[in-house]
Design a protein around this motif. Structure first.
Motif, short mmCIF file in Angstrom:
data_model
loop_
_atom_site.label_atom_id
_atom_site.label_comp_id
_atom_site.label_asym_id
_atom_site.label_seq_id
_atom_site.Cartn_x
_atom_site.Cartn_y
_atom_site.Cartn_z
N THR A 106 -6.24 -42.53 -15.20
CA THR A 106 -5.96 -42.12 -13.95
C THR A 106 -6.06 -43.38 -13.02
N TYR A 109 -5.64 -40.60 -8.25
CA TYR A 109 -5.48 -39.20 -8.50
C TYR A 109 -5.96 -38.95 -9.78
N GLU A 114 -6.34 -34.07 -8.01
CA GLU A 114 -7.46 -34.30 -6.92
C GLU A 114 -7.47 -36.01 -6.42
N PRO A 115 -7.48 -36.27 -5.23
CA PRO A 115 -7.56 -37.66 -4.78
C PRO A 115 -8.97 -38.20 -5.10
#
Length: 162
Positions: free
Chosen positions: A75, A147, A152-153
């Motif tokens: 990520t 992310y 989701e950030p």
């Protein structure tokens, strides 16, 4: 304080620390980051079996728990609205939580992790102001947004030598 690999005998203390962290987050307008069941026990068991779940022990008691590995996090491959401080090999810290009884335990964990690699990346929810403040206090710098696999950030920080 000392850092060591988590052991099965630490299990109840680990679960208590994570439960307390979820309560703390909910009380500080960040109940959405971990909700009511994160991290799941199965994930913690996997982390422990892989030798990547660590505890900070103080006086025979578990004061903090965290995931650490010198590995690339998928990520972290793409960062938006900024850039990493260094592209050198790095370690990651995830799921760090401390009990309220020992001041400075989470900072001690971060310093230990930094000592292993000299380059640490970490992320947190934008509503997790206590964590952001602790990271800044420990020399981490905001780098941008990443992310998670679910989309989701998270806001990303890094501390690197040099």
């Amino acid at each position: 304080m000392r850092i060591r690999n988590a052991e099965a005998s630490d299990w109840e203390e680990i679960l208590e620390i994570y439960a307390g962290a979820r309560q703390f987050m909910a009380a500080h307008e960040n109940g959405g980051q971990w909700g009511t069941g994160y991290p799941p026990e199965e994930l913690l068991e996997e982390d422990m079996e892989a030798g990547k779940l660590y505890v900070c022990e103080d006086g025979g008691t578990v004061a903090a728990v965290f995931y650490f590995a010198a590995e690339e996090d998928p990520t972290y491959g793409v960062i938006k609205d900024g850039a990493w401080l260094s592209d050198a090999p790095y370690g990651v810290v995830h799921r760090i939580a401390s009990g309220r009884a020992v001041k400075g335990a989470a900072s001690f964990c971060l310093e230990w992790a930094f000592g292993q690699t000299g380059n640490i990346r970490i992320d947190t929810h934008e509503n997790n102001i206590p964590m952001q403040n602790m990271l800044k206090k420990n020399g981490f710098r905001y780098c941008g947004r990443i992310y998670l696999e679910n989309g989701e950030p998270r806001i990303a920080f890094q501390k690197a030598q040099g």
